[in-house]
Design an enzyme around this catalytic site. Sequence first.
Site, PDB file in Angstrom:
ATOM      1  N   ARG A  59       0.852  -1.181   0.000  1.00 18.76           N
ATOM      2  CA  ARG A  59       0.000   0.000   0.000  1.00 18.76           C
ATOM      3  C   ARG A  59       0.887   1.229   0.000  1.00 18.76           C
ATOM      4  NH1 ARG A  59      -3.551  -2.704  -1.566  1.00 18.76           N
ATOM      5  NH2 ARG A  59      -5.595  -3.064  -0.638  1.00 18.76           N
ATOM      6  N   GLU A  66      -3.260   7.577  -4.331  1.00 19.77           N
ATOM      7  CA  GLU A  66      -3.683   7.094  -5.652  1.00 19.77           C
ATOM      8  C   GLU A  66      -4.965   7.785  -6.099  1.00 19.77           C
ATOM      9  OE1 GLU A  66      -3.883   2.779  -5.746  1.00 19.77           O
ATOM     10  OE2 GLU A  66      -1.852   2.626  -4.958  1.00 19.77           O
ATOM     11  N   HIS A 108      -0.965   0.014  -9.933  1.00 18.79           N
ATOM     12  CA  HIS A 108      -1.643  -0.885  -8.979  1.00 18.79           C
ATOM     13  C   HIS A 108      -2.248  -2.104  -9.694  1.00 18.79           C
ATOM     14  CE1 HIS A 108      -3.643  -0.880  -4.756  1.00 18.79           C
ATOM     15  NE2 HIS A 108      -3.409  -2.106  -5.172  1.00 18.79           N
TER      16      HIS A 108
END
Length: 342
Positions: A255, A284, A302
């Site tokens: 993350r 993000e 991602h």
Amino acid sequence: MASYASPAPDRSAQRKFFVTTPIPEPAMTMLRRSGHVDLPSGALSDTDLECACASGRYDVIVAQLNDRFDRDVLDAARIRGISNFAVGYNNIDVEHATANGVMVANTPEVLTDATADIAMLLILATARRAVEADTFMRSGQFDGWKPNLLLGHDITDRTLGLVGFGRIARATARRAVAFGMNVIFCARPSTERPTDTRDLADLAGSVRSVGWDELVTTSDFLSVHVPLNEQTHHLVNAAVLNAMKPSSILINTARGPIVDETALVSALESKAIAAAGLDVYEDEPRMATGLAQLPNTVLLPHIGSATVSVRAEMARLCALNAIAIAAGTIPPHAVNPQAWDL
Ligand code: GLV
């Protein structure tokens, strides 16, 4: 505000799902067979999500990792649960979900190998400067083989330091061992609790548990594999980056907020570390200023679990979880089974 595309007939006896973003088949069919599915008619804002949760119209929200369920949303929610289309669930305040009787479920295991593949890809791509080389080739700069063209670094005999030692870290370790890397790990950086050798299973003899300082200062590649929570937020900060070897490379497939991304840009600019391979970002879909301009980075959007079969399997688990929650039973992958006092 997005409205909810809801048909007129009274379906009050049916289970009702609100799917924030359509997920791959077979999930949508499974959900539609089991009950009624609503989708947002347009882009879903935080307020739309809050309204859907509080409306009393839905048993379960089928959610994505960018749908935020914070304390206010959960305190007002009139839902049985949230089925998250992800293994990570840092987008949900699980403590307040539990306090409000909201069951949370996730999709573990099925994405372990795919995500470990992406960690390995980033290790290789940063070490061997794959993106720089690709750009060089496409821009027509290649005018023949040269002894010093785009020299990278070996990974054989180099040390991979794993931050965390869960399923994805172990799968990455197996791949790295096959590539001839030395693998060390620190299972719980915040507590430094040592790992019992019995817990190493098939990796016994191939990997070594070390303390956080040793991991940071001796790894050639430092790869992040811990969940995001209060203890791991900015775990890799300026001090950690400056303690790493100048030749070392940071990999993050976990993350974004585990790494202080502004400090990372400074560390890459000042050559405090050599390179970074990232699949996740602190805010993000945005990137920290300067990151995209650095040649010594490999930046992926991602895609750790992004294979056709993995996403289909995640979707299937997500639907199974949602259907179970709507039926009032503990889902196969409950994060907080204690939310319901059955
Ligand atoms: C993806 O990042 C996931 O948590 O499944």
